[in-house]
Design a protein around this motif. Structure first.
Motif, PDB file in Angstrom:
ATOM      1  N   LYS A 161       0.834  -1.206   0.000  1.00  0.00           N
ATOM      2  CA  LYS A 161       0.000   0.000   0.000  1.00  0.00           C
ATOM      3  C   LYS A 161       0.868   1.255   0.000  1.00  0.00           C
ATOM      4  CE  LYS A 161      -3.700  -2.360   2.539  1.00  0.00           C
ATOM      5  NZ  LYS A 161      -4.491  -2.415   3.793  1.00  0.00           N
ATOM      6  N   LEU A 162       1.989   1.215   0.723  1.00  0.00           N
ATOM      7  CA  LEU A 162       2.895   2.358   0.757  1.00  0.00           C
ATOM      8  C   LEU A 162       3.523   2.591  -0.608  1.00  0.00           C
ATOM      9  CD1 LEU A 162       4.380   4.551   2.352  1.00  0.00           C
ATOM     10  CD2 LEU A 162       6.096   2.813   2.967  1.00  0.00           C
ATOM     11  N   ALA A 163       3.919   1.524  -1.275  1.00  0.00           N
ATOM     12  CA  ALA A 163       4.517   1.667  -2.613  1.00  0.00           C
ATOM     13  C   ALA A 163       3.520   2.272  -3.592  1.00  0.00           C
ATOM     14  CB  ALA A 163       4.995   0.304  -3.114  1.00  0.00           C
ATOM     15  N   ARG A 164       2.275   1.840  -3.500  1.00  0.00           N
ATOM     16  CA  ARG A 164       1.252   2.415  -4.378  1.00  0.00           C
ATOM     17  C   ARG A 164       1.018   3.891  -4.044  1.00  0.00           C
ATOM     18  NH1 ARG A 164      -3.267  -2.461  -4.426  1.00  0.00           N
ATOM     19  NH2 ARG A 164      -2.647  -3.397  -6.426  1.00  0.00           N
ATOM     20  N   ALA A 165       1.036   4.221  -2.754  1.00  0.00           N
ATOM     21  CA  ALA A 165       0.827   5.615  -2.353  1.00  0.00           C
ATOM     22  C   ALA A 165       1.945   6.521  -2.859  1.00  0.00           C
ATOM     23  CB  ALA A 165       0.720   5.704  -0.830  1.00  0.00           C
ATOM     24  N   LYS A 166       3.144   5.959  -3.034  1.00  0.00           N
ATOM     25  CA  LYS A 166       4.269   6.735  -3.557  1.00  0.00           C
ATOM     26  C   LYS A 166       4.203   6.909  -5.070  1.00  0.00           C
ATOM     27  CE  LYS A 166       7.667   5.634   0.037  1.00  0.00           C
ATOM     28  NZ  LYS A 166       8.985   4.987   0.315  1.00  0.00           N
ATOM     29  N   GLU A 222       1.958  -0.098 -11.308  1.00  0.00           N
ATOM     30  CA  GLU A 222       1.391  -1.388 -10.928  1.00  0.00           C
ATOM     31  C   GLU A 222       2.291  -2.556 -11.349  1.00  0.00           C
ATOM     32  OE1 GLU A 222      -1.240  -2.548  -9.192  1.00  0.00           O
ATOM     33  OE2 GLU A 222      -1.473  -0.493  -8.503  1.00  0.00           O
ATOM     34  N   ARG A 223       2.927  -2.439 -12.496  1.00  0.00           N
ATOM     35  CA  ARG A 223       3.814  -3.506 -12.950  1.00  0.00           C
ATOM     36  C   ARG A 223       4.998  -3.659 -12.005  1.00  0.00           C
ATOM     37  NH1 ARG A 223       4.630  -6.323 -17.546  1.00  0.00           N
ATOM     38  NH2 ARG A 223       2.930  -5.199 -18.543  1.00  0.00           N
ATOM     39  N   ARG A 224       5.572  -2.514 -11.579  1.00  0.00           N
ATOM     40  CA  ARG A 224       6.707  -2.579 -10.671  1.00  0.00           C
ATOM     41  C   ARG A 224       6.283  -3.081  -9.291  1.00  0.00           C
ATOM     42  NH1 ARG A 224      10.958   2.345  -9.212  1.00  0.00           N
ATOM     43  NH2 ARG A 224      12.358   1.060  -7.933  1.00  0.00           N
ATOM     44  N   VAL A 225       5.099  -2.714  -8.855  1.00  0.00           N
ATOM     45  CA  VAL A 225       4.589  -3.225  -7.581  1.00  0.00           C
ATOM     46  C   VAL A 225       4.432  -4.741  -7.645  1.00  0.00           C
ATOM     47  CG1 VAL A 225       2.563  -3.289  -6.075  1.00  0.00           C
ATOM     48  CG2 VAL A 225       3.440  -1.095  -6.877  1.00  0.00           C
TER      49      VAL A 225
END
Length: 326
Positions: free
Chosen positions: A226-231, A235-238
C-alpha cells in the motif's frame, strides 16, 4: 561459508541419510512381498522351464538365498558404491541408471521451467485484478489442466502436432535415421523434447498458477505494498518488484514437495512418448520383476528428492533474509 551454515548442512545431510536408509528398507520389504521374480519372468518369455532350470537361474541371479541375506548383500555392495547387476539386461545396474538419468533430468528440468515460468506469469496476471475476466479465464484454464489426465493430454498432443500437422516427432529422444550432428543435433533433441515436456508440465502449471494467484493476492494486502502504491509506483513494478518475491515462498515450497510426484509423472509420460529415461526403465523393471534394478532406481530417486528439498530450504535464505538457520 559460516559455521552455522556448515552445522546446518551436516545435520540435514545426516537426517537425509536416515530417511534414505528407511526408504531403502521399506522398498526392499515391499518388493520382496510382491509375487514372482526375474527368473520366472525370463523362463516364461522362453516358453516355460523345468524346476531345475528355474533354480539355476535363481542361483545365478542371487535369488536363492533368504530375503534378509539378499538385503545384506545389497547393502554391502552399496557400501562399495556398487548397485549390483541387472538380470534382465545382463549389465551393471549403475551403467543402466547413469545412461537413463540424463534424459529424465532433461525432461524434468524442461517441464519445471515451463510450469514455473508460466505459472508465475499467469498467477500474477490473475491476481492483479481478482474477479475480472482475465482472472476467471485463467482460473478456468488451470482447473481444466488440473482435471485432465496426463496420458490423454500426451496422446492428443501427439495426434495433433505429430500425426495431423507433422510438426514434431511422435516419440523417442533423437532421430535415429538421419543422425544429425552439431547444431542440427541440438534442434533435433529440442523437437523431441517439446511434446513430453509440455505434457508433463501442464498438471504442475495448473497447481503453480493457482498457488501464485492466492499468494500474490495475500501479499497485496500488506502495508508495504500500500505504501509503494501511495508513492506512485507503477502497478507492474509493484507486482513484479515488491509483491512477487515474497509471494514466491509458497511456490518454492510446493516445487520441493512435488519433485517426487514429478518423477512419478515422468514414468507415464516417458512410456507414452518412448522417452529413454529413468521412469521408463522403472516401468520395464517392474514388468520384468527386476528387483535389483527397481530397488536401485528407487534409491537414486530418493536421494534426488532429499537433495532437492535441501536446495529448497537453502533458497528460503535467499528469498527471505529474515529466516534463520535452526
Amino acid at each position: 561459508m559460516n559455521r552455522r551454515l556448515v552445522v546446518y548442512l551436516l545435520r540435514r545431510l545426516g537426517q537425509g541419510a536416515i530417511i534414505i536408509a528407511g526408504i531403502l528398507v521399506l522398498n526392499f520389504v515391499l518388493l520382496s512381498l510382491a509375487p514372482g521374480d526375474a527368473a520366472e519372468v525370463m523362463a516364461g518369455e522362453a516358453g516355460g522351464a523345468d524346476p531345475a532350470y528355474l533354480e539355476r537361474l535363481r542361483a545365478q541371479f542371487g535369488l536363492d538365498v533368504p530375503a534378509p541375506q539378499r538385503f545384506l548383500n545389497y547393502v554391502l555392495k552399496l557400501a562399495s558404491f556398487d548397485l549390483g547387476h541387472s538380470p534382465r539386461y545382463g549389465i551393471s545396474t549403475t551403467e543402466l541408471i547413469l545412461g537413463r538419468l540424463p534424459p529424465t533430468l532433461l525432461l524434468m528440468g524442461a517441464s519445471l521451467t515451463i510450469a514455473i515460468a508460466l505459472g508465475i506469469v499467469l498467477g500474477v496476471a490473475a491476481a492483479r485484478r481478482p474477479g475480472s475476466v482475465t482472472d476467471e479465464a485463467i482460473s478456468l484454464f488451470s482447473l481444466l489442466l488440473y482435471a485432465t489426465p496426463l496420458f490423454w493430454v500426451g496422446l492428443m498432443l501427439m495426434l495433433f502436432f505429430s500425426v495431423h500437422l507433422g510438426w514434431l516427432p511422435t516419440g523417442g529422444m533423437q532421430d535415429l535415421v538421419n543422425n544429425p550432428r552439431g547444431f542440427a543435433w541440438a534442434i533435433d533433441r529440442l523437437r523431441h523434447l517439446v511434446l513430453p515436456s509440455v505434457t508433463l508440465s501442464l498438471f504442475f502449471l495448473a497447481i503453480y498458477t493457482r498457488l501464485v494467484r492466492a499468494s500474490v493476492i495475500e501479499v497485496y494486502t500488506q502495508d508495504y505494498v500500500k505504501l509503494a502504491r501511495a508513492k506512485g509506483v507503477s502497478e507492474r513494478r509493484v507486482a513484479y518488484g515488491h509483491v512477487l518475491r515474497n509471494a514466491l515462498m509458497p511456490l518454492v515450497t510446493m516445487v520441493g514437495v512435488q519433485v517426487g510426484a514429478l518423477m512419478g509423472g515422468s514414468i507415464l509420460v516417458e512410456s507414452v512418448f518412448a522417452w529413454p529415461g529413468l521412469g521408463r526403465l522403472a516401468f520395464e523393471a517392474v514388468a520384468s520383476r527386476d528387483q535389483n534394478l527397481l530397488l536401485s532406481i528407487l534409491l537414486v530417486s530418493s536421494i534426488f528428492v532429499v537433495i532437492c528439498n535441501l536446495v529448497v530450504d537453502l533458497l528460503y535464505l535467499r528469498l527471505d533474509p529474515r529466516i534463520e538457520l535452526r
